[in-house]
Design a protein around this motif. Sequence first.
Motif, PDB file in Angstrom:
ATOM      1  N   GLY A 438       0.811  -1.216   0.000  1.00 44.62           N
ATOM      2  CA  GLY A 438       0.000   0.000   0.000  1.00 44.62           C
ATOM      3  C   GLY A 438       0.842   1.262   0.000  1.00 44.62           C
ATOM      4  O   GLY A 438       0.504   2.255  -0.672  1.00 44.62           O
ATOM      5  N   TRP A 441       2.081   1.788  -3.568  1.00 46.78           N
ATOM      6  CA  TRP A 441       1.054   2.376  -4.441  1.00 46.78           C
ATOM      7  C   TRP A 441       0.879   3.862  -4.154  1.00 46.78           C
ATOM      8  O   TRP A 441       0.675   4.655  -5.078  1.00 46.78           O
ATOM      9  CB  TRP A 441      -0.270   1.653  -4.239  1.00 46.78           C
ATOM     10  CG  TRP A 441      -0.321   0.206  -4.653  1.00 46.78           C
ATOM     11  CD1 TRP A 441      -1.105  -0.749  -4.106  1.00 46.78           C
ATOM     12  CD2 TRP A 441       0.406  -0.446  -5.711  1.00 46.78           C
ATOM     13  NE1 TRP A 441      -0.910  -1.966  -4.735  1.00 46.78           N
ATOM     14  CE2 TRP A 441       0.010  -1.801  -5.733  1.00 46.78           C
ATOM     15  CE3 TRP A 441       1.358  -0.015  -6.635  1.00 46.78           C
ATOM     16  CZ2 TRP A 441       0.533  -2.724  -6.633  1.00 46.78           C
ATOM     17  CZ3 TRP A 441       1.883  -0.946  -7.535  1.00 46.78           C
ATOM     18  CH2 TRP A 441       1.469  -2.264  -7.524  1.00 46.78           C
ATOM     19  N   THR A 483      -7.507  -6.019  -3.965  1.00 45.97           N
ATOM     20  CA  THR A 483      -8.508  -4.949  -3.972  1.00 45.97           C
ATOM     21  C   THR A 483      -7.849  -3.583  -4.026  1.00 45.97           C
ATOM     22  O   THR A 483      -8.251  -2.705  -4.808  1.00 45.97           O
ATOM     23  CB  THR A 483      -9.389  -5.058  -2.720  1.00 45.97           C
ATOM     24  OG1 THR A 483     -10.046  -6.330  -2.713  1.00 45.97           O
ATOM     25  CG2 THR A 483     -10.431  -3.955  -2.693  1.00 45.97           C
ATOM     26  N   GLN A 484      -6.817  -3.372  -3.194  1.00 40.17           N
ATOM     27  CA  GLN A 484      -6.172  -2.065  -3.207  1.00 40.17           C
ATOM     28  C   GLN A 484      -5.355  -1.860  -4.486  1.00 40.17           C
ATOM     29  O   GLN A 484      -5.185  -0.726  -4.946  1.00 40.17           O
ATOM     30  CB  GLN A 484      -5.285  -1.896  -1.976  1.00 40.17           C
ATOM     31  CG  GLN A 484      -4.036  -2.762  -1.941  1.00 40.17           C
ATOM     32  CD  GLN A 484      -3.173  -2.466  -0.718  1.00 40.17           C
ATOM     33  OE1 GLN A 484      -3.526  -1.664   0.125  1.00 40.17           O
ATOM     34  NE2 GLN A 484      -2.034  -3.117  -0.629  1.00 40.17           N
ATOM     35  N   THR A 485      -4.900  -2.958  -5.098  1.00 42.11           N
ATOM     36  CA  THR A 485      -4.185  -2.837  -6.370  1.00 42.11           C
ATOM     37  C   THR A 485      -5.135  -2.413  -7.491  1.00 42.11           C
ATOM     38  O   THR A 485      -4.808  -1.544  -8.315  1.00 42.11           O
ATOM     39  CB  THR A 485      -3.512  -4.176  -6.719  1.00 42.11           C
ATOM     40  OG1 THR A 485      -2.607  -4.544  -5.674  1.00 42.11           O
ATOM     41  CG2 THR A 485      -2.752  -4.072  -8.029  1.00 42.11           C
ATOM     42  N   ALA A 487      -7.901  -0.793  -7.060  1.00 40.50           N
ATOM     43  CA  ALA A 487      -8.261   0.598  -6.778  1.00 40.50           C
ATOM     44  C   ALA A 487      -7.205   1.556  -7.322  1.00 40.50           C
ATOM     45  O   ALA A 487      -7.526   2.632  -7.853  1.00 40.50           O
ATOM     46  CB  ALA A 487      -8.440   0.785  -5.272  1.00 40.50           C
ATOM     47  N   GLN A 488      -5.933   1.171  -7.193  1.00 40.94           N
ATOM     48  CA  GLN A 488      -4.859   1.993  -7.744  1.00 40.94           C
ATOM     49  C   GLN A 488      -4.945   2.066  -9.264  1.00 40.94           C
ATOM     50  O   GLN A 488      -4.749   3.123  -9.873  1.00 40.94           O
ATOM     51  CB  GLN A 488      -3.512   1.406  -7.312  1.00 40.94           C
ATOM     52  CG  GLN A 488      -2.310   2.255  -7.669  1.00 40.94           C
ATOM     53  CD  GLN A 488      -2.239   3.518  -6.827  1.00 40.94           C
ATOM     54  OE1 GLN A 488      -2.816   3.584  -5.760  1.00 40.94           O
ATOM     55  NE2 GLN A 488      -1.552   4.524  -7.325  1.00 40.94           N
TER      56      GLN A 488
END
Length: 544
Positions: A438, A441, A483-485, A487-488
């Motif tokens: 995180g 990113w 999920t956070q990837t 989102a990025q």
Amino acid sequence: MLSLGETGELSPNASAMLRISTLSAWAQLQVETPNQNYLEDVVKPHRSTLASLWIAALRDYASIRVDSEFINDTSTVALDSSYSSLGKEVLLPYYAKSWPVILQAVATSMESGDPHILAAMDGQESSPDTKAPGTNREEPTAFFYIVFGLVYEALVTSSADPSASPAQQSLVVSALQALKCLVRPEYSGKAIKEPTIFEEFISLCYRIAMTEPANIQIHLVDMLSSFAIAQEHQSSSGDELSLTSPRAHCLRICAHILRSSTSSARGQSIQLLKDESSEIDLVGPTLPALKSMLDLPPATSTGSQDVYVRLVHGLLSSCLLHIDAMSGRDGLISAKKIKNNLLAAVLILTVLPSSVKVSKAVVEHACFLISQKLLESGELSLTAAHCAKTLIVASTAGNAMLHQSVRLLIPGLIEYIAKMAPLVQDGTISEPQVAAVGEVWKAFSAFFASTAEVHRVRLLGVLLPTIALLLSNSQTAPSPVTTQTIAQLLIYATSSPAAFKDAAAKLDNTTRELLEQSIRRAVAGTASTAAQSTAKPQISLRSF
């Protein structure tokens, strides 16, 4: 309990042993509750009963101790030998073994603000809606003096013993944790301010500060902080400036501990960043103060500015040398030293005004060390990722000195993502590693936002394949890191659609299809959630 299963009625000794063992076992569960959250559901239904029984056990232990010492004084009175045997030889060993964990359970309950333990200390039956008395009570709780006496004796005995065992040190920690709550007015009233008690209490604190190791002193400081806050609420304006006031004594003790805990007690200057004598982090709390000093503008005279630059450059170089000195070493102390010096070095680089110049070699070496610790994939990876993100974000503010840090750090960040890809695919990535991803990113996002539109296609040509390493064609529920990837990925697609489209067109077919499928699933999931929210309004919305 007078019976156990089908064994029939227990003897008084067996009944006492069973009772104490049971209370000790429940106390151990209570002690572990802050570390194991699921135990809260186990202990909570019985807190009212346990609180009363724990306080009663401490009361009984104190009573047996007094009776045994009284019986040993044969010059005072002669008592029945059987009573002496029951108290001294039978019950006392059980209580002596179990009372430390019971005291720790009481301390844990006090710290959590449990109203049942406060009611038990007052000798009252408690219920879930019991309201704790205010902090302005005059008299202490009914069992304050009993528990305070046990705590005081444990601390006095330990501070007088230079070769205390780990079990004794654990008892001291429990006693200080209990004392941290006992000094509050809801338990002590104004009993601590009684001259005799206060004199003995403060003398004990001074003795602990001068004789106990750092792992004990940190709990002493915590307790003194609680005591000082309590006295602040109770003291009048005339007491605040008194040199003999309770708060003045607390300040003296804490000042002595801080002075003794630093390397200044062993050398000519304070060198916390170099210290390897303790696992306790003494540097972390001082970093805000370092930032405040660096924020102050340097003097305007040429000579003063030269001194300032040399001082800052020397401090920064020392941080990097301290990290180099830890090469090949493992352990909590070395990890703490590397972490603190990394944070201090990055703080210096990002806070210094642009007028202060730092050599190119220093910046390059700092970025090299950050990349090195990041790629070691140990416990320092998250710290290194945070440092890299901080430098890249700071470089976007126009600091020319830090512009080259982006060029030096980006390759290491990409390599770290590549190392995490197999762990993401097989589901073995740890929470610190997810947090470090995180941070990477966030660093890429800050750099992308500061890049001119004409250069974003080239930048995305590097970032998109890196993001694709952590994506997959699996239809299963995405992991948190996936999920956070995604989102990025959506941030790049929405903030600069033209550059995103051009960069994606230049990727190989496999990578491009993987990115497109990830975006479609994410958009479809968002649309589905929005449709469900529209089709099924909440009851709370209908009520207005």
